[in-house]
Design a protein around this motif. Sequence first.
Motif, PDB file in Angstrom:
ATOM      1  N   UNK A  52       0.728  -1.334   0.016  1.00 57.00           N
ATOM      2  CA  UNK A  52      -0.005   0.074   0.031  1.00 57.00           C
ATOM      3  C   UNK A  52       0.955   1.227  -0.016  1.00 57.00           C
ATOM      4  N   UNK A  53       2.139   0.959   0.241  1.00 58.92           N
ATOM      5  CA  UNK A  53       3.149   2.371   0.451  1.00 58.92           C
ATOM      6  C   UNK A  53       3.942   2.392  -0.775  1.00 58.92           C
ATOM      7  N   UNK A  54       4.049   1.566  -1.678  1.00 60.07           N
ATOM      8  CA  UNK A  54       4.916   1.566  -2.932  1.00 60.07           C
ATOM      9  C   UNK A  54       4.569   2.832  -3.809  1.00 60.07           C
ATOM     10  N   UNK A  55       5.405   3.123  -4.174  1.00 60.72           N
ATOM     11  CA  UNK A  55       5.621   4.179  -5.273  1.00 60.72           C
ATOM     12  C   UNK A  55       6.079   3.645  -6.692  1.00 60.72           C
ATOM     13  N   UNK A  56       5.492   3.820  -7.619  1.00 63.58           N
ATOM     14  CA  UNK A  56       5.761   3.315  -8.908  1.00 63.58           C
ATOM     15  C   UNK A  56       6.086   4.722  -9.756  1.00 63.58           C
ATOM     16  N   UNK A  57       6.805   3.992 -11.045  1.00 64.42           N
ATOM     17  CA  UNK A  57       7.154   5.193 -12.014  1.00 64.42           C
ATOM     18  C   UNK A  57       6.030   5.990 -12.459  1.00 64.42           C
ATOM     19  N   UNK A  58       6.361   7.382 -12.566  1.00 62.84           N
ATOM     20  CA  UNK A  58       5.080   8.206 -13.101  1.00 62.84           C
ATOM     21  C   UNK A  58       4.617   7.744 -14.401  1.00 62.84           C
ATOM     22  N   UNK A 162      -3.215  -4.723  -9.742  1.00 67.23           N
ATOM     23  CA  UNK A 162      -2.320  -5.725  -9.987  1.00 67.23           C
ATOM     24  C   UNK A 162      -1.123  -5.418 -11.154  1.00 67.23           C
ATOM     25  N   UNK A 163      -1.663  -4.540 -12.043  1.00 63.48           N
ATOM     26  CA  UNK A 163      -0.989  -4.149 -13.305  1.00 63.48           C
ATOM     27  C   UNK A 163       0.290  -3.299 -12.960  1.00 63.48           C
ATOM     28  N   UNK A 164       0.173  -2.104 -12.191  1.00 56.32           N
ATOM     29  CA  UNK A 164       1.439  -1.143 -12.014  1.00 56.32           C
ATOM     30  C   UNK A 164       2.640  -1.899 -11.709  1.00 56.32           C
ATOM     31  N   UNK A 165       2.431  -2.776 -10.666  1.00 61.22           N
ATOM     32  CA  UNK A 165       3.716  -3.326 -10.042  1.00 61.22           C
ATOM     33  C   UNK A 165       4.540  -4.040 -11.207  1.00 61.22           C
ATOM     34  N   UNK A 166       3.627  -4.871 -12.061  1.00 54.77           N
ATOM     35  CA  UNK A 166       4.271  -5.670 -13.147  1.00 54.77           C
ATOM     36  C   UNK A 166       4.913  -4.689 -14.098  1.00 54.77           C
ATOM     37  N   UNK A 167       4.180  -3.669 -14.640  1.00 45.41           N
ATOM     38  CA  UNK A 167       4.818  -2.800 -15.766  1.00 45.41           C
ATOM     39  C   UNK A 167       5.987  -2.039 -15.095  1.00 45.41           C
ATOM     40  N   UNK A 168       6.072  -1.584 -13.852  1.00 46.08           N
ATOM     41  CA  UNK A 168       6.938  -0.857 -13.211  1.00 46.08           C
ATOM     42  C   UNK A 168       8.503  -1.681 -13.296  1.00 46.08           C
ATOM     43  N   UNK A 224       9.711  -7.978   2.262  1.00 44.84           N
ATOM     44  CA  UNK A 224       9.355  -9.217   1.320  1.00 44.84           C
ATOM     45  C   UNK A 224       8.323  -8.944   0.297  1.00 44.84           C
ATOM     46  N   UNK A 225       7.793  -7.692   0.261  1.00 39.43           N
ATOM     47  CA  UNK A 225       7.025  -7.494  -0.898  1.00 39.43           C
ATOM     48  C   UNK A 225       7.821  -7.021  -2.063  1.00 39.43           C
ATOM     49  N   UNK A 281       3.410  -7.728  -4.974  1.00 35.46           N
ATOM     50  CA  UNK A 281       2.473  -6.661  -4.995  1.00 35.46           C
ATOM     51  C   UNK A 281       1.454  -6.814  -6.132  1.00 35.46           C
ATOM     52  N   UNK A 282       1.578  -7.878  -7.040  1.00 35.86           N
ATOM     53  CA  UNK A 282       0.578  -8.061  -8.117  1.00 35.86           C
ATOM     54  C   UNK A 282      -0.083  -9.439  -7.911  1.00 35.86           C
ATOM     55  N   UNK A 283      -1.546  -9.409  -7.688  1.00 36.29           N
ATOM     56  CA  UNK A 283      -2.019 -10.763  -7.455  1.00 36.29           C
ATOM     57  C   UNK A 283      -3.118 -10.933  -8.408  1.00 36.29           C
ATOM     58  N   UNK A 284      -3.089 -12.157  -9.046  1.00 37.83           N
ATOM     59  CA  UNK A 284      -4.218 -12.546  -9.767  1.00 37.83           C
ATOM     60  C   UNK A 284      -4.559 -13.985  -9.402  1.00 37.83           C
ATOM     61  N   UNK A 285      -5.916 -13.917  -9.275  1.00 35.44           N
ATOM     62  CA  UNK A 285      -6.757 -15.401  -8.855  1.00 35.44           C
ATOM     63  C   UNK A 285      -6.718 -16.375 -10.215  1.00 35.44           C
TER      64      UNK A 285
END
Length: 423
Positions: A52-58, A162-168, A224-225, A281-285
């Motif tokens: 919840x506190x992660x920052x990704x590229x703009x 789910x998507x921003x952490x992957x693209x980052x 661990x995240x 940080x990216x989760x998909x069921x």
Amino acid sequence: MRTGKGEHGKPYPLTEDDRDDSAYRENGFNILVSNNIALERSLPDIRHPNCKHKVYLEKLPNTSIIIPFHNEGWTSLLRTIYSIINRTPDILIAEIILVDDFSDREHLKEKLEEYMARFTKVRIVRTKKREGLIRTRLLGASMAKGEVLTFLDSHCEVNVNWLPPLLNQIALNHKTIVCPMIDVIDHNHFGYEAQAGDAMRGAFDWEMYYKRIPIPPELQRSDPSDPFESPVMAGGLFAVDREWFWELGGYDPGLEIWGGEQYEISFKVWMCGGGMFDVPCSRVGHIYRKYVPYKVPSGTSLARNLKRVAETWMDEFAEYVYQRRPEYRHLSTGDISAQKELRKHLKCKDFKWFMAAVAWDVPKYYPPVEPPPAAWGEIRNVAANLCVDSKHGATGTELRLDVCVKDGSERTWSHEQALRFHV
Ligand code: LR7
Ligand code: MN
């Protein structure tokens, strides 16, 4: 705030009637339950709190989301789409490409096209004959315009952000392939939960069954995240830079229907100058099926796919597979000269390097040469007074607790089993 059956990923209360096998026959999961749960149901946010506190590229690259399907259920397919539309920043979606692998179910024809007309980003393309999931994904990828390709199965539910952490991760290094944590949607009641052990590395045994092993202390991150390296992917859910995917030659188009492609792309990305990460940080069921519901055309086999991959990428390590699967020795792989040429052209490292630098922890659990038994004796849970027993199942040897048998519960334990029980 949503209330109703299946909301927040809770198990649907099944009645005796719901459990009838007829509910499973078409999809390998309970379609009645799927039909009775909202298409836009809520899911529990089970990410690590740090997410919840992660920052990704703009500025993140956009992506084409590619979903192959063959005779997918109506509500399971729609729930996949709705979860994407509802939980993905629109600006990051270039398009959603549904690729129909020659389905014959009526609801996947005009009805699907009419329904999807409401989503401006969804395109439907269809193969002209049954191709299998590998060439079906390739067809979607060949039409894709996004900077990144994101592949999903046709019975998934993507979770919060789910998507921003992957693209980052791809934006940081475009030769990186990334996978989400794959959560389990139960094929009976559609309850949503993490896999046993949650964040683990992708691995394989020497019969080429997909396995998951703990992250060794050397690779554990202080947070661990944070993304961690994984030797092989499960197969269905991942994102890759579009140009890098094609530089790697996409998939071997000679792979038929189902399976083996997850090893091909994983070995290839590592050995040919890239890497692969799992992103907590990216989760998909994903709905894990009870059984495979569709027909597999004759003349195709998982064995043939695996041998193609082994012959192209595994060098002298292929021998360990053939020792366990002697019937593979005489199997024809078809022409793999183009794959071998690609490997040479990309100046890829060899499999020995892969085992030493990337998958170095795999042999601790799955040694290429079976060592002598690690232990002998009985493993008893004193409180329950039950003993560990093993039986051979679909995914190799499975362990379970059973009544202790006098003169029967004592046995030898393999290296892997001994590790699991800290013997
Ligand atoms: O002939 C086919 N044509 C298709 O288009 C057969 C299947 N498909 C589609 C199908 O509709 C689905 O969307 O391809 C996708 C995968 O097929 P599944 O759902 O029958 O496969 P699976 O979930 O049992 O298997 C896993 O392994 C496969 C082969 O190696 C693929 O890589 C799957 O994508 C993969 N699924 C996952 O990785 C999700 C996590 C489960 C695991 C492990
Ligand atoms: Mn699947």
